[in-house]
Design a protein around this motif. Structure first.
Motif, PDB file in Angstrom:
ATOM      1  N   VAL A   1     -30.898   4.754  -6.716  1.00  0.00           N
ATOM      2  CA  VAL A   1     -30.312   4.044  -5.463  1.00  0.00           C
ATOM      3  C   VAL A   1     -31.233   4.507  -4.446  1.00  0.00           C
ATOM      4  CG1 VAL A   1     -28.440   3.919  -3.871  1.00  0.00           C
ATOM      5  CG2 VAL A   1     -28.041   4.194  -6.163  1.00  0.00           C
ATOM      6  N   ALA A   2     -31.823   5.570  -4.169  1.00  0.00           N
ATOM      7  CA  ALA A   2     -32.613   6.098  -3.089  1.00  0.00           C
ATOM      8  C   ALA A   2     -33.842   6.890  -3.712  1.00  0.00           C
ATOM      9  CB  ALA A   2     -31.871   6.891  -2.084  1.00  0.00           C
ATOM     10  N   ALA A   3     -35.022   6.402  -3.620  1.00  0.00           N
ATOM     11  CA  ALA A   3     -36.142   7.056  -4.294  1.00  0.00           C
ATOM     12  C   ALA A   3     -36.362   8.537  -3.447  1.00  0.00           C
ATOM     13  CB  ALA A   3     -37.427   6.051  -3.927  1.00  0.00           C
ATOM     14  N   GLY A   4     -36.538   9.283  -4.190  1.00  0.00           N
ATOM     15  CA  GLY A   4     -36.810  10.603  -3.797  1.00  0.00           C
ATOM     16  C   GLY A   4     -35.800  11.742  -3.729  1.00  0.00           C
ATOM     17  N   LEU A   5     -34.679  10.960  -3.923  1.00  0.00           N
ATOM     18  CA  LEU A   5     -33.460  12.084  -3.793  1.00  0.00           C
ATOM     19  C   LEU A   5     -33.218  12.586  -5.067  1.00  0.00           C
ATOM     20  CD1 LEU A   5     -30.963  10.041  -1.522  1.00  0.00           C
ATOM     21  CD2 LEU A   5     -32.617  11.910  -1.030  1.00  0.00           C
ATOM     22  N   SER A   6     -32.524  13.833  -5.447  1.00  0.00           N
ATOM     23  CA  SER A   6     -32.173  14.275  -6.631  1.00  0.00           C
ATOM     24  C   SER A   6     -30.737  14.539  -6.600  1.00  0.00           C
ATOM     25  CB  SER A   6     -33.019  15.887  -6.798  1.00  0.00           C
ATOM     26  OG  SER A   6     -32.420  16.597  -5.611  1.00  0.00           O
ATOM     27  N   LEU A   7     -30.120  14.746  -7.643  1.00  0.00           N
ATOM     28  CA  LEU A   7     -28.641  15.149  -7.990  1.00  0.00           C
ATOM     29  C   LEU A   7     -28.397  16.298  -7.309  1.00  0.00           C
ATOM     30  CD1 LEU A   7     -26.306  14.140  -9.401  1.00  0.00           C
ATOM     31  CD2 LEU A   7     -26.788  15.677 -11.399  1.00  0.00           C
ATOM     32  N   ARG A   8     -29.236  17.201  -7.229  1.00  0.00           N
ATOM     33  CA  ARG A   8     -28.746  18.469  -6.660  1.00  0.00           C
ATOM     34  C   ARG A   8     -28.600  18.214  -4.868  1.00  0.00           C
ATOM     35  NH1 ARG A   8     -30.766  22.107  -3.024  1.00  0.00           N
ATOM     36  NH2 ARG A   8     -32.694  20.825  -2.810  1.00  0.00           N
ATOM     37  N   LEU A   9     -29.462  17.467  -4.245  1.00  0.00           N
ATOM     38  CA  LEU A   9     -29.466  17.053  -2.907  1.00  0.00           C
ATOM     39  C   LEU A   9     -28.044  16.334  -2.747  1.00  0.00           C
ATOM     40  CD1 LEU A   9     -32.922  16.070  -1.570  1.00  0.00           C
ATOM     41  CD2 LEU A   9     -31.482  18.091  -0.737  1.00  0.00           C
ATOM     42  N   CYS A  10     -27.892  15.293  -3.705  1.00  0.00           N
ATOM     43  CA  CYS A  10     -26.639  14.432  -3.647  1.00  0.00           C
ATOM     44  C   CYS A  10     -25.291  15.380  -3.640  1.00  0.00           C
ATOM     45  CB  CYS A  10     -26.636  13.292  -4.598  1.00  0.00           C
ATOM     46  SG  CYS A  10     -24.990  12.480  -4.919  1.00  0.00           S
ATOM     47  N   VAL A  11     -25.074  16.104  -4.747  1.00  0.00           N
ATOM     48  CA  VAL A  11     -23.984  17.064  -4.759  1.00  0.00           C
ATOM     49  C   VAL A  11     -23.821  18.126  -3.446  1.00  0.00           C
ATOM     50  CG1 VAL A  11     -22.845  18.978  -5.993  1.00  0.00           C
ATOM     51  CG2 VAL A  11     -24.007  16.891  -7.317  1.00  0.00           C
ATOM     52  N   ASP A  12     -25.211  18.631  -3.159  1.00  0.00           N
ATOM     53  CA  ASP A  12     -24.875  19.482  -2.070  1.00  0.00           C
ATOM     54  C   ASP A  12     -24.769  18.931  -0.821  1.00  0.00           C
ATOM     55  OD1 ASP A  12     -25.667  21.998  -0.674  1.00  0.00           O
ATOM     56  OD2 ASP A  12     -27.826  21.412  -0.438  1.00  0.00           O
ATOM     57  N   TRP A  13     -25.267  17.711  -0.375  1.00  0.00           N
ATOM     58  CA  TRP A  13     -24.834  17.292   0.921  1.00  0.00           C
ATOM     59  C   TRP A  13     -23.289  16.929   0.652  1.00  0.00           C
ATOM     60  CZ3 TRP A  13     -26.607  18.155   5.270  1.00  0.00           C
ATOM     61  CH2 TRP A  13     -27.817  18.610   5.348  1.00  0.00           C
TER      62      TRP A  13
END
Length: 465
Positions: free
Chosen positions: A271-283
Protein backbone atom coordinates in the motif's frame (compact mmCIF):
# COMPACT_ATOMS: atom_id res chain seq x y z
CA UNK A 1 18.17 27.53 22.02
CA UNK A 2 17.64 25.60 18.77
CA UNK A 3 20.67 23.40 19.48
CA UNK A 4 19.38 22.61 22.96
CA UNK A 5 15.94 21.68 21.61
CA UNK A 6 17.60 19.49 18.97
CA UNK A 7 19.53 17.59 21.63
CA UNK A 8 16.43 17.14 23.77
CA UNK A 9 14.52 15.86 20.73
CA UNK A 10 17.25 13.32 19.96
CA UNK A 11 17.34 12.06 23.56
CA UNK A 12 13.56 11.62 23.98
CA UNK A 13 13.26 9.99 20.54
CA UNK A 14 15.87 7.38 21.49
CA UNK A 15 14.21 6.83 24.86
CA UNK A 16 10.77 6.41 23.30
CA UNK A 17 12.17 3.97 20.76
CA UNK A 18 13.80 1.93 23.53
CA UNK A 19 10.59 1.69 25.55
CA UNK A 20 8.19 1.04 22.69
CA UNK A 21 8.37 -1.90 20.35
CA UNK A 22 7.32 -5.53 20.19
CA UNK A 23 7.77 -6.28 23.93
CA UNK A 24 5.53 -3.39 24.98
CA UNK A 25 2.90 -4.29 22.37
CA UNK A 26 2.87 -7.89 23.58
CA UNK A 27 2.62 -6.76 27.21
CA UNK A 28 -0.27 -4.36 26.59
CA UNK A 29 -2.30 -6.63 24.36
CA UNK A 30 -1.38 -9.72 26.38
CA UNK A 31 -2.53 -8.10 29.62
CA UNK A 32 -5.79 -7.10 27.95
CA UNK A 33 -6.36 -10.65 26.68
CA UNK A 34 -5.55 -12.14 30.08
CA UNK A 35 -7.98 -9.76 31.80
CA UNK A 36 -10.59 -10.52 29.13
CA UNK A 37 -10.39 -14.21 30.01
CA UNK A 38 -10.42 -13.61 33.78
CA UNK A 39 -13.40 -11.26 33.47
CA UNK A 40 -15.37 -13.59 31.19
CA UNK A 41 -14.95 -11.32 28.15
CA UNK A 42 -17.14 -8.75 29.86
CA UNK A 43 -16.53 -6.21 27.07
CA UNK A 44 -18.23 -8.54 24.56
CA UNK A 45 -20.70 -10.61 26.57
CA UNK A 46 -22.00 -7.59 28.46
CA UNK A 47 -21.45 -4.91 25.82
CA UNK A 48 -25.20 -4.24 25.74
CA UNK A 49 -25.26 -3.85 29.52
CA UNK A 50 -22.33 -1.45 29.28
CA UNK A 51 -24.11 0.70 26.70
CA UNK A 52 -27.37 0.70 28.67
CA UNK A 53 -25.44 1.50 31.84
CA UNK A 54 -23.67 4.46 30.23
CA UNK A 55 -25.49 5.94 27.24
CA UNK A 56 -28.78 4.91 28.84
CA UNK A 57 -28.12 6.83 32.05
CA UNK A 58 -25.60 9.53 31.16
CA UNK A 59 -27.18 12.15 33.35
CA UNK A 60 -28.01 9.90 36.30
CA UNK A 61 -26.61 11.06 39.65
CA UNK A 62 -25.73 7.48 40.52
CA UNK A 63 -26.48 5.51 43.67
CA UNK A 64 -25.04 6.34 47.01
CA UNK A 65 -23.54 9.67 47.82
CA UNK A 66 -20.57 11.57 49.01
CA UNK A 67 -18.84 11.57 45.67
CA UNK A 68 -17.29 14.63 44.12
CA UNK A 69 -18.97 14.32 40.70
CA UNK A 70 -21.71 12.32 39.00
CA UNK A 71 -20.82 9.12 37.10
CA UNK A 72 -21.34 11.02 33.83
CA UNK A 73 -19.02 13.83 34.88
CA UNK A 74 -16.39 11.34 36.06
CA UNK A 75 -16.63 9.59 32.70
CA UNK A 76 -16.50 12.94 30.86
CA UNK A 77 -13.37 13.89 32.79
CA UNK A 78 -11.75 10.57 31.90
CA UNK A 79 -12.98 10.77 28.30
CA UNK A 80 -11.62 14.32 28.12
CA UNK A 81 -8.23 12.88 29.03
CA UNK A 82 -8.43 10.21 26.33
CA UNK A 83 -10.27 12.08 23.58
CA UNK A 84 -7.58 14.62 22.77
CA UNK A 85 -5.33 15.59 19.91
CA UNK A 86 -4.46 11.91 19.50
CA UNK A 87 -7.87 11.41 17.88
CA UNK A 88 -6.97 13.90 15.14
CA UNK A 89 -3.23 14.53 14.90
CA UNK A 90 -2.29 11.15 16.42
CA UNK A 91 -4.28 9.14 13.89
CA UNK A 92 -2.86 11.18 11.00
CA UNK A 93 0.62 10.53 12.38
CA UNK A 94 -0.08 6.79 12.65
CA UNK A 95 -1.38 6.55 9.08
CA UNK A 96 1.44 8.61 7.57
CA UNK A 97 4.21 6.73 9.41
CA UNK A 98 2.62 3.28 9.64
CA UNK A 99 0.36 3.19 6.59
CA UNK A 100 -3.40 2.53 6.42
CA UNK A 101 -2.90 -0.81 8.20
CA UNK A 102 -2.04 1.07 11.39
CA UNK A 103 -5.79 1.65 11.81
CA UNK A 104 -6.31 -2.13 11.96
CA UNK A 105 -3.74 -2.48 14.73
CA UNK A 106 -5.35 0.46 16.48
CA UNK A 107 -8.57 -1.62 16.50
CA UNK A 108 -6.63 -4.61 17.81
CA UNK A 109 -5.56 -2.60 20.87
CA UNK A 110 -9.17 -1.51 21.50
CA UNK A 111 -10.82 -4.92 22.05
CA UNK A 112 -8.57 -6.11 24.90
CA UNK A 113 -8.19 -2.45 25.90
CA UNK A 114 -11.87 -2.37 26.88
CA UNK A 115 -11.26 -5.15 29.41
CA UNK A 116 -8.13 -3.42 30.68
CA UNK A 117 -9.94 -0.11 31.17
CA UNK A 118 -12.89 -1.88 32.81
CA UNK A 119 -10.57 -3.59 35.32
CA UNK A 120 -8.73 -0.33 36.02
CA UNK A 121 -11.96 1.50 36.82
CA UNK A 122 -13.38 -1.33 38.95
CA UNK A 123 -10.21 -1.52 41.03
CA UNK A 124 -9.94 2.27 41.30
CA UNK A 125 -13.44 2.66 42.74
CA UNK A 126 -12.99 -0.44 44.92
CA UNK A 127 -9.79 0.79 46.58
CA UNK A 128 -10.20 4.59 46.57
CA UNK A 129 -9.93 6.66 49.74
CA UNK A 130 -10.60 10.18 50.98
CA UNK A 131 -7.76 12.68 50.74
CA UNK A 132 -6.95 15.55 53.10
CA UNK A 133 -9.57 17.77 51.42
CA UNK A 134 -12.29 15.15 51.86
CA UNK A 135 -12.37 14.31 48.12
CA UNK A 136 -12.30 10.79 46.72
CA UNK A 137 -8.80 9.91 45.48
CA UNK A 138 -8.01 6.75 43.56
CA UNK A 139 -6.09 5.26 40.69
CA UNK A 140 -3.28 2.71 40.33
CA UNK A 141 -1.21 4.10 43.21
CA UNK A 142 -4.16 3.55 45.55
CA UNK A 143 -5.18 0.10 44.31
CA UNK A 144 -1.54 -0.92 44.58
CA UNK A 145 -1.31 0.39 48.16
CA UNK A 146 -4.73 -0.76 49.38
CA UNK A 147 -5.12 -3.86 47.23
CA UNK A 148 -1.62 -5.33 47.25
CA UNK A 149 -0.36 -4.04 50.59
CA UNK A 150 2.38 -1.81 51.95
CA UNK A 151 5.23 -3.94 50.62
CA UNK A 152 4.16 -2.92 47.11
CA UNK A 153 4.43 0.79 47.93
CA UNK A 154 7.62 1.25 45.86
CA UNK A 155 5.62 0.23 42.76
CA UNK A 156 2.88 2.69 43.70
CA UNK A 157 5.45 5.47 44.02
CA UNK A 158 6.99 4.59 40.65
CA UNK A 159 3.58 4.91 39.01
CA UNK A 160 2.83 8.18 40.79
CA UNK A 161 6.16 9.66 39.72
CA UNK A 162 5.69 8.53 36.12
CA UNK A 163 2.10 9.85 36.17
CA UNK A 164 3.14 13.26 37.47
CA UNK A 165 5.76 13.50 34.71
CA UNK A 166 3.50 12.08 32.00
CA UNK A 167 0.90 14.73 32.80
CA UNK A 168 3.47 17.36 31.87
CA UNK A 169 4.24 15.61 28.59
CA UNK A 170 1.40 13.56 27.17
CA UNK A 171 -1.41 15.47 28.84
CA UNK A 172 0.10 18.89 28.45
CA UNK A 173 2.99 19.61 26.07
CA UNK A 174 1.64 17.36 23.29
CA UNK A 175 -1.85 18.83 23.49
CA UNK A 176 -0.72 22.45 23.48
CA UNK A 177 1.92 21.96 20.78
CA UNK A 178 -0.65 20.43 18.42
CA UNK A 179 -3.14 23.14 19.34
CA UNK A 180 -0.56 25.82 18.51
CA UNK A 181 0.13 24.14 15.16
CA UNK A 182 -3.57 24.02 14.31
CA UNK A 183 -4.05 27.70 15.21
CA UNK A 184 -1.05 28.71 13.09
CA UNK A 185 -2.40 26.70 10.17
CA UNK A 186 -5.85 28.26 10.55
CA UNK A 187 -4.39 31.79 10.66
CA UNK A 188 -2.63 31.18 7.34
CA UNK A 189 -6.08 30.60 5.82
CA UNK A 190 -8.25 33.06 7.72
CA UNK A 191 -5.79 35.88 8.51
CA UNK A 192 -2.70 35.62 6.30
CA UNK A 193 -1.93 39.32 6.83
CA UNK A 194 -2.11 39.22 10.63
CA UNK A 195 1.59 40.06 10.90
CA UNK A 196 2.10 37.51 13.65
CA UNK A 197 4.94 35.03 13.32
CA UNK A 198 4.57 31.33 14.08
CA UNK A 199 6.47 31.58 17.36
CA UNK A 200 4.45 34.61 18.44
CA UNK A 201 1.18 32.76 17.84
CA UNK A 202 2.50 29.68 19.65
CA UNK A 203 3.50 31.80 22.64
CA UNK A 204 0.02 33.40 22.76
CA UNK A 205 -1.63 29.97 22.56
CA UNK A 206 0.65 28.70 25.32
CA UNK A 207 -0.18 31.61 27.61
CA UNK A 208 -3.92 31.23 26.96
CA UNK A 209 -3.77 27.48 27.66
CA UNK A 210 -1.84 28.06 30.87
CA UNK A 211 -4.37 30.65 32.07
CA UNK A 212 -7.38 28.45 31.25
CA UNK A 213 -5.74 25.51 33.05
CA UNK A 214 -5.21 27.59 36.17
CA UNK A 215 -8.82 28.82 36.22
CA UNK A 216 -10.29 25.32 35.86
CA UNK A 217 -7.89 23.26 37.95
CA UNK A 218 -7.93 25.55 40.95
CA UNK A 219 -11.61 24.60 41.37
CA UNK A 220 -10.75 20.91 41.89
CA UNK A 221 -12.55 17.82 40.63
CA UNK A 222 -16.04 19.35 40.83
CA UNK A 223 -15.26 22.28 38.54
CA UNK A 224 -13.31 20.02 36.19
CA UNK A 225 -16.24 17.58 36.02
CA UNK A 226 -18.65 20.38 35.16
CA UNK A 227 -16.38 21.78 32.43
CA UNK A 228 -15.64 18.34 30.96
CA UNK A 229 -19.35 17.54 30.94
CA UNK A 230 -19.86 20.45 28.55
CA UNK A 231 -16.69 20.33 26.42
CA UNK A 232 -16.49 16.62 25.63
CA UNK A 233 -19.99 16.11 24.14
CA UNK A 234 -19.79 19.37 22.17
CA UNK A 235 -16.36 18.63 20.70
CA UNK A 236 -17.10 14.97 20.01
CA UNK A 237 -20.45 15.47 18.28
CA UNK A 238 -19.23 18.36 16.09
CA UNK A 239 -16.13 16.47 14.96
CA UNK A 240 -18.04 13.23 14.29
CA UNK A 241 -20.60 15.05 12.12
CA UNK A 242 -17.81 16.72 10.09
CA UNK A 243 -16.09 13.37 9.45
CA UNK A 244 -19.37 11.72 8.50
CA UNK A 245 -20.03 14.50 5.99
CA UNK A 246 -16.77 13.66 4.19
CA UNK A 247 -17.31 9.90 4.34
CA UNK A 248 -20.88 10.17 2.99
CA UNK A 249 -19.74 12.49 0.19
CA UNK A 250 -16.96 10.02 -0.74
CA UNK A 251 -18.94 6.85 -0.02
CA UNK A 252 -17.78 5.24 -3.28
CA UNK A 253 -14.21 5.25 -1.96
CA UNK A 254 -15.14 3.53 1.33
CA UNK A 255 -14.73 -0.11 0.16
CA UNK A 256 -11.25 0.64 -1.19
CA UNK A 257 -10.31 2.39 2.07
CA UNK A 258 -11.37 -0.68 4.04
CA UNK A 259 -9.33 -2.87 1.72
CA UNK A 260 -6.29 -0.64 2.21
CA UNK A 261 -6.63 -1.00 5.99
CA UNK A 262 -6.95 -4.80 5.95
CA UNK A 263 -4.26 -5.39 3.34
CA UNK A 264 -1.97 -2.76 4.78
CA UNK A 265 -2.15 -4.38 8.23
CA UNK A 266 -0.28 -7.43 6.94
CA UNK A 267 1.38 -6.20 3.73
CA UNK A 268 2.07 -2.49 4.33
CA UNK A 269 4.63 -2.33 1.54
CA UNK A 270 1.89 -3.18 -0.97
CA UNK A 271 0.00 0.00 0.00
CA UNK A 272 2.79 2.38 0.91
CA UNK A 273 6.26 1.85 -0.47
CA UNK A 274 9.04 1.70 2.08
CA UNK A 275 6.88 0.80 5.07
CA UNK A 276 7.41 -2.40 7.04
CA UNK A 277 5.05 -4.53 9.07
CA UNK A 278 6.97 -3.56 12.22
CA UNK A 279 6.31 0.13 11.58
CA UNK A 280 2.65 -0.56 10.87
CA UNK A 281 2.10 -2.49 14.11
CA UNK A 282 4.31 -0.13 16.13
CA UNK A 283 2.49 3.04 15.13
CA UNK A 284 -0.95 1.43 15.32
CA UNK A 285 -0.33 0.23 18.88
CA UNK A 286 1.38 3.46 19.96
CA UNK A 287 -1.40 5.71 18.78
CA UNK A 288 -4.09 3.31 19.99
CA UNK A 289 -2.69 3.37 23.51
CA UNK A 290 -2.02 7.12 23.32
CA UNK A 291 -5.62 7.71 22.30
CA UNK A 292 -7.65 5.42 24.58
CA UNK A 293 -5.02 5.18 27.37
CA UNK A 294 -6.08 1.63 28.29
CA UNK A 295 -3.33 0.22 30.48
CA UNK A 296 -1.75 3.55 31.38
CA UNK A 297 -3.74 3.96 34.58
CA UNK A 298 -4.66 7.60 33.99
CA UNK A 299 -8.45 7.46 33.51
CA UNK A 300 -9.11 5.50 36.75
CA UNK A 301 -7.92 8.57 38.67
CA UNK A 302 -10.91 10.50 37.29
CA UNK A 303 -13.36 7.62 37.76
CA UNK A 304 -12.43 7.40 41.44
CA UNK A 305 -14.13 10.79 42.02
CA UNK A 306 -17.56 9.42 41.10
CA UNK A 307 -20.56 9.30 43.45
CA UNK A 308 -21.26 5.78 42.13
CA UNK A 309 -20.62 3.22 44.88
CA UNK A 310 -20.79 0.10 42.70
CA UNK A 311 -17.37 -0.44 41.02
CA UNK A 312 -18.71 -2.54 38.15
CA UNK A 313 -21.34 0.02 37.17
CA UNK A 314 -18.62 2.64 36.91
CA UNK A 315 -16.47 0.08 35.08
CA UNK A 316 -19.04 0.07 32.27
CA UNK A 317 -18.01 3.65 31.55
CA UNK A 318 -14.46 2.38 30.98
CA UNK A 319 -15.71 0.06 28.23
CA UNK A 320 -17.71 2.89 26.69
CA UNK A 321 -14.67 5.21 26.75
CA UNK A 322 -12.46 2.91 24.69
CA UNK A 323 -15.29 2.15 22.28
CA UNK A 324 -16.18 5.83 21.75
CA UNK A 325 -12.60 7.02 21.56
CA UNK A 326 -10.97 4.36 19.38
CA UNK A 327 -13.68 2.46 17.55
CA UNK A 328 -15.71 5.60 16.75
CA UNK A 329 -13.69 8.82 16.72
CA UNK A 330 -10.26 7.45 15.72
CA UNK A 331 -11.84 5.21 13.08
CA UNK A 332 -13.75 8.15 11.60
CA UNK A 333 -10.54 10.18 11.42
CA UNK A 334 -8.73 7.35 9.63
CA UNK A 335 -11.60 6.76 7.21
CA UNK A 336 -11.85 10.47 6.46
CA UNK A 337 -8.15 10.57 5.58
CA UNK A 338 -8.37 7.54 3.29
CA UNK A 339 -11.60 8.34 1.42
CA UNK A 340 -10.85 12.05 0.95
CA UNK A 341 -8.23 11.47 -1.74
CA UNK A 342 -5.66 13.81 -0.20
CA UNK A 343 -2.06 12.93 -0.85
CA UNK A 344 -0.44 11.11 2.07
CA UNK A 345 3.36 11.04 2.00
CA UNK A 346 3.89 7.68 3.65
CA UNK A 347 7.01 7.52 5.75
CA UNK A 348 6.88 11.25 6.57
CA UNK A 349 5.28 12.54 9.77
CA UNK A 350 2.01 14.37 9.03
CA UNK A 351 -0.54 15.40 11.63
CA UNK A 352 -3.33 17.98 12.03
CA UNK A 353 -2.81 19.83 8.70
CA UNK A 354 -3.36 16.52 6.87
CA UNK A 355 -6.74 16.13 8.62
CA UNK A 356 -7.64 19.70 7.68
CA UNK A 357 -6.89 18.91 4.03
CA UNK A 358 -9.03 15.76 4.22
CA UNK A 359 -12.01 17.58 5.72
CA UNK A 360 -11.44 20.47 3.33
CA UNK A 361 -11.90 18.14 0.35
CA UNK A 362 -15.65 18.32 1.04
CA UNK A 363 -16.12 21.22 3.46
CA UNK A 364 -13.78 23.57 1.62
CA UNK A 365 -10.38 24.81 2.74
CA UNK A 366 -11.82 27.20 5.30
CA UNK A 367 -14.29 24.62 6.56
CA UNK A 368 -11.59 22.00 7.03
CA UNK A 369 -9.30 24.38 8.88
CA UNK A 370 -12.17 25.60 11.05
CA UNK A 371 -13.23 22.08 12.07
CA UNK A 372 -9.67 20.98 12.87
CA UNK A 373 -8.74 24.17 14.70
CA UNK A 374 -11.99 24.13 16.69
CA UNK A 375 -11.78 20.41 17.39
CA UNK A 376 -8.13 20.62 18.40
CA UNK A 377 -8.92 23.54 20.68
CA UNK A 378 -11.75 21.79 22.53
CA UNK A 379 -10.06 18.38 22.59
CA UNK A 380 -6.70 19.77 23.67
CA UNK A 381 -8.12 21.95 26.44
CA UNK A 382 -10.33 19.20 27.84
CA UNK A 383 -7.39 16.78 27.84
CA UNK A 384 -5.16 19.41 29.39
CA UNK A 385 -7.59 19.95 32.27
CA UNK A 386 -8.03 16.23 32.95
CA UNK A 387 -4.32 15.55 33.00
CA UNK A 388 -3.86 18.44 35.39
CA UNK A 389 -6.06 16.49 37.81
CA UNK A 390 -4.15 13.24 37.14
CA UNK A 391 -0.76 14.83 37.67
CA UNK A 392 -1.78 16.69 40.82
CA UNK A 393 -3.27 13.53 42.36
CA UNK A 394 -0.05 11.64 41.60
CA UNK A 395 2.00 14.45 43.12
CA UNK A 396 -0.28 14.53 46.17
CA UNK A 397 0.24 10.79 46.68
CA UNK A 398 4.01 11.26 46.58
CA UNK A 399 4.52 14.51 48.47
CA UNK A 400 1.28 15.31 50.27
CA UNK A 401 -1.49 17.89 49.85
CA UNK A 402 0.83 20.90 50.12
CA UNK A 403 2.58 19.91 46.90
CA UNK A 404 -0.54 20.26 44.73
CA UNK A 405 -0.49 24.03 44.13
CA UNK A 406 3.26 24.16 43.30
CA UNK A 407 2.75 21.23 40.92
CA UNK A 408 -0.15 22.98 39.19
CA UNK A 409 2.06 26.05 38.75
CA UNK A 410 4.67 23.88 37.02
CA UNK A 411 1.88 22.25 34.98
CA UNK A 412 0.68 25.61 33.68
CA UNK A 413 4.26 26.63 32.84
CA UNK A 414 4.67 23.38 30.88
CA UNK A 415 1.72 24.41 28.70
CA UNK A 416 3.66 27.44 27.55
CA UNK A 417 6.81 25.37 26.95
CA UNK A 418 4.86 22.81 24.94
CA UNK A 419 3.47 25.48 22.63
CA UNK A 420 6.88 27.06 22.02
CA UNK A 421 8.94 23.85 21.77
CA UNK A 422 6.66 22.23 19.18
CA UNK A 423 5.54 18.65 18.54
CA UNK A 424 8.94 17.34 17.39
CA UNK A 425 9.90 17.07 21.06
CA UNK A 426 6.44 16.66 22.59
CA UNK A 427 5.37 13.49 20.76
CA UNK A 428 8.46 11.33 21.47
CA UNK A 429 8.54 12.59 25.06
CA UNK A 430 4.90 11.57 25.47
CA UNK A 431 5.61 8.11 24.07
CA UNK A 432 8.50 7.60 26.49
CA UNK A 433 6.48 8.76 29.51
CA UNK A 434 3.49 6.62 28.48
CA UNK A 435 5.64 3.52 28.64
CA UNK A 436 7.13 4.42 32.03
CA UNK A 437 3.62 4.95 33.35
CA UNK A 438 2.15 1.75 31.91
CA UNK A 439 4.66 -0.74 33.30
CA UNK A 440 3.84 -0.49 37.04
CA UNK A 441 0.12 -0.26 36.30
CA UNK A 442 0.12 -3.40 34.15
CA UNK A 443 2.01 -5.28 36.87
CA UNK A 444 -0.64 -4.24 39.41
CA UNK A 445 -3.51 -5.22 37.09
CA UNK A 446 -2.07 -8.69 36.60
CA UNK A 447 -1.64 -9.11 40.36
CA UNK A 448 -5.15 -7.85 41.16
CA UNK A 449 -6.95 -9.60 38.28
CA UNK A 450 -8.51 -12.19 40.66
CA UNK A 451 -10.00 -9.40 42.79
CA UNK A 452 -11.44 -7.62 39.74
CA UNK A 453 -12.91 -10.93 38.56
CA UNK A 454 -14.52 -11.62 41.97
CA UNK A 455 -16.04 -8.15 42.04
CA UNK A 456 -17.44 -8.62 38.53
CA UNK A 457 -18.87 -12.09 39.18
CA UNK A 458 -20.51 -10.91 42.42
CA UNK A 459 -22.13 -7.96 40.63
CA UNK A 460 -23.70 -10.06 37.87
CA UNK A 461 -24.78 -12.70 40.38
CA UNK A 462 -26.65 -10.03 42.34
CA UNK A 463 -28.15 -8.64 39.14
CA UNK A 464 -29.48 -12.07 38.14
CA UNK A 465 -30.75 -12.73 41.66
Amino acid sequence: MDELLSRIEYFVSRLGGAIWGAPMAVLLIGTGLYLSCRLGWVQIRHFGDAMRGTVGRLLSPGEGGGGDVTPFQAMSTALAGTMGTGNIAGVALAVSLGGPGAIFWLWVTAIPGMATKFAEVVLSVRYRERNAAGEWAGGPMYYIKNGLGRRWMPLARVFALAGALAALGMGNAVQVSELAGAVNSALEVFAPASGLGERQVSAIVGLAAALCSALVLIGGAKRLGAVAGMLVPAAGIAYILACLAVIVARIDALPHALWMIIRGAFEPESVAAGLSLRLCVDWGVRRGVFSNEAGLGSAPIAHATTSERQPVRQGFYGIFEVFADTMVVCTLTGMTLLVSGVGIDYGEAQSAPLCADALGSVLGERGGELVVAGGMCLFALSTLFSWGLYGSRCCEFLLGARSVRPYLAVFCAAAFFGAVAGSDIAWPAADALNGLMALPNLAALLALAPEAARETRAFFAREKG
